[in-house]
Structures are given as C-alpha cells and as structure tokens.
Design an enzyme around this catalytic site. Structure first.
Site, short mmCIF file in Angstrom:
data_model
loop_
_atom_site.label_atom_id
_atom_site.label_comp_id
_atom_site.label_asym_id
_atom_site.label_seq_id
_atom_site.Cartn_x
_atom_site.Cartn_y
_atom_site.Cartn_z
N ASN A 207 6.41 38.62 -23.50
CA ASN A 207 7.60 38.79 -22.68
C ASN A 207 7.17 39.39 -21.34
OD1 ASN A 207 7.31 41.62 -23.02
ND2 ASN A 207 8.67 41.62 -24.79
N ARG A 208 8.11 39.65 -20.47
CA ARG A 208 7.78 40.11 -19.12
C ARG A 208 6.95 41.39 -19.14
NH1 ARG A 208 11.64 39.73 -14.29
NH2 ARG A 208 10.47 40.69 -12.59
N GLU A 210 5.20 42.71 -21.53
CA GLU A 210 3.90 42.52 -22.17
C GLU A 210 2.93 41.83 -21.23
OE1 GLU A 210 5.44 42.13 -26.82
OE2 GLU A 210 5.34 40.37 -25.51
N ASP A 279 11.04 35.36 -31.11
CA ASP A 279 10.59 34.60 -32.27
C ASP A 279 11.09 33.15 -32.20
OD1 ASP A 279 9.54 36.98 -33.18
OD2 ASP A 279 11.22 37.41 -34.52
#
Length: 331
Positions: A207-208, A210, A279
């Site tokens: 995600n952003r 991460e 997910d």
C-alpha cells in the site's frame, strides 16, 4: 482504457480452473457490533452495548477466502494455535472447501485473533491476541517438505506477510526459487515490520505507506510523485514484473513489466471499512495475470473489487456477480 463486460466474463471463466497456493500468517477476525449511549464513569471512553458478534477468516486466510469466490482450487499454508480460535478458523476454511492440509496446529502457540469493536458503525478500538514467534523446528521442516510438493501443482502462489512469525527470508527465498523453477506466477504483499527481500517475485503489492517505508522515499512531493518514485525504486531493487500500489480513496498506481506507469482511479461509491481491501486487490490482480490478462486490465479488475469491499463492514469478499454489476458503474 476500459474493461469490457465480455472480457470480464472471459476472465471469470478462466479463473475457475486456476489452482492457487496461499502462504502466510493466518488470523481470525472478530467484529463486535453495538450501540453507544453513554460514556463510562471509569474513564472518558464510550460504553459499547454489544448487540452481535461475527467472525471471519483473516490475514492469509482472508486471501484464500477471496480466491475461493472465483476458483474452488485453493490450498492454504500457515500455522494456528491448538486453541478454540484455531479450531474455528480451520473448521470454517475446511467447510468452505479450502484445502487445509498445509495448516499446522502448534501447541502453546495462540492463534492470531483480532477483535474490532464498533459503535454507531465506527471502529472504536482493536484488541490483538497474537505471537510473532517463528515456527518450531519440526513444523518448519514439515512446511518446507509440503511446499516442495505443493508449488509445482499450482498455477499461482501468493505470499501474505503480516509479520506474525511465519515468513522469513529462508522460506521466501525457497518459495520464489521453487516457483521460478516450475514456471509459476508469484505475488506478495509485504510488511514494513518484516524487512524481507522479494527479489524475483512476479507481483508486489504494497500500500502507499508500505511502498514509501520500504523504499525510504519521503512523502514530500505533490500528488503521487513520491509514490511513483518509491514504486520504481522497489521494482528496480527486486526485479518484480509488476508493482501495484494501493492508494485507498485515490485508487491504485501500477508499474507494468515495461515500467510504464498507469493510474487507476478509485471504483468505490462509499467507504465504510478498508479491512481486507488489499487482500481482494492482490487476489484479483494475480488471478487476472495468471488467466492471461494484460497488467492494466488486471489492475482495473483489482480496483473494481476493492471498490466493492470497502463499501462493506467487516472483513469481506466480492463475488463474480458483484463485479459484473459494479462494472456497469465504473467501466
């Protein structure tokens, strides 16, 4: 570029025959729903009068649950405790039709249980019961032997890292090497608390936050410039064919196999709960690639599914029928 209805139907048909292997941290997600009418006299916190409780497979188990909506050939590999939560999780997955032969029951190890408390449809607190200890030696040896046999029999391998002790560098390297030898597509969802090398993975989906944390890029530039910079650094570092960054209400950013950038706006009507949206994104993106899709249309499909899931409360999945209906609104 748009995703046509007949193209979606073709991909959904191909999904049915795909065989998936999910490797990662297994959890049980618990949701307590209630109403709030007063504050506690003991502390300035709301008193939630619980009206109902629901439990769903979480973590890598939610990934398997998402995949099972589209293909009934799903094998799950991970560990749970020898406790009631582990019993419930394994029983639920088995009843749903998932292959649970790769799940190890570890005595003395608690099954990861995340309890979310909601009042007035707003999450008030989350309580985690878990361990991050690695697998004990005997279970670890059995895991490697299981993977050695399971990987060649699958079309798609997904690694879900929630930093709960299952995945380490030796296991990740083993899976990616075995998958490459067998010519299988691999996809991974990384975690910033478990700094692993994903060199050789086919698909990486951070995600952003991460993507920024793993790359070391500061989110200081306007728009998505920082995110794209981070994505390019990660793609170059690990050599992944596709890098998909989920951006919440801003949609997704894709770098394809030629490092071309694609921006995919959100397909969400309303956002109630983002639990499990990543997910769903990874599942649909990976399934589409394994079914022969172009990267951009795989990202469109993943974004479509995520847009449905965030409109539901609790850890949720999306069905083929919902995808077809949602495509009409977000072609």
């Amino acid at each position: 570029m748009s995703l046509a209805a007949d193209r979606l139907d073709l991909l959904l048909t191909r999904f049915r025959s795909l065989r998936s292997l999910v490797i990662g941290d297994l959890m049980l997600d618990e949701f307590l729903w209630g109403r709030v009418r007063r504050l506690s006299p003991e502390a300035p916190v709301p008193v939630v009068e619980v009206q109902r409780c629901s439990r769903f497979p979480g973590g890598a188990a939610n990934v398997a649950r998402n995949l099972f909506e589209f293909s009934h050939h799903v094998t799950l590999c991970g560990a749970v405790g020898d406790d009631p939560a582990g019993d419930e999780l394994v029983r639920g997955l088995k009843d749903a039709g998932c292959d649970v032969r790769g799940i190890w029951r570890i005595p003395g190890r608690p099954t990861t249980l995340k309890t979310r408390v909601f009042g007035r449809q707003q999450q008030i607190v989350r309580v985690d019961r878990e361990t991050r200890d690695p697998l004990p030696g005997p279970a670890r040896r059995e895991l490697f032997e299981f993977l050695r046999q399971a990987i060649p029999a699958c079309d798609l391998i997904l690694l879900e890292d929630y930093a709960k002790g299952l995945l380490d560098q030796e296991i990740v390297d083993f899976v990616l090497e075995e998958a490459a030898r067998a010519g299988k597509l691999t996809a991974a969802d990384p975690h910033t608390h478990n700094r692993l090398s994903w060199k050789g993975v086919s698909v990486l989906k951070p995600n952003r936050s991460e993507a920024l944390a793993l790359s070391g890029v500061e989110d200081s530039e306007e728009g998505l410039a920082s995110v794209e910079k981070a994505a390019r650094l990660l793609q170059e570092r690990w050599g992944c064919l596709h890098l998909l960054v989920t951006l919440g209400e801003e949609g997704m950013l894709l770098l394809d196999e030629k490092s071309r950038s694609h921006r995919i706006p959100t397909a969400a009507r309303e956002v109630f709960d983002v639990s499990g949206a990543g997910d769903t994104s990874l599942c649909l993106f990976s399934l589409a690639l394994a079914a022969g899709s172009e990267a951009w249309e795989a990202a469109k499909l993943a974004n479509l599914g995520a847009g449905i899931v965030v409109g539901k409360l609790g850890t949720a999945t999306v069905s083929p029928e919902e995808l077809r209906a949602h495509l009409a609104a977000f072609p």
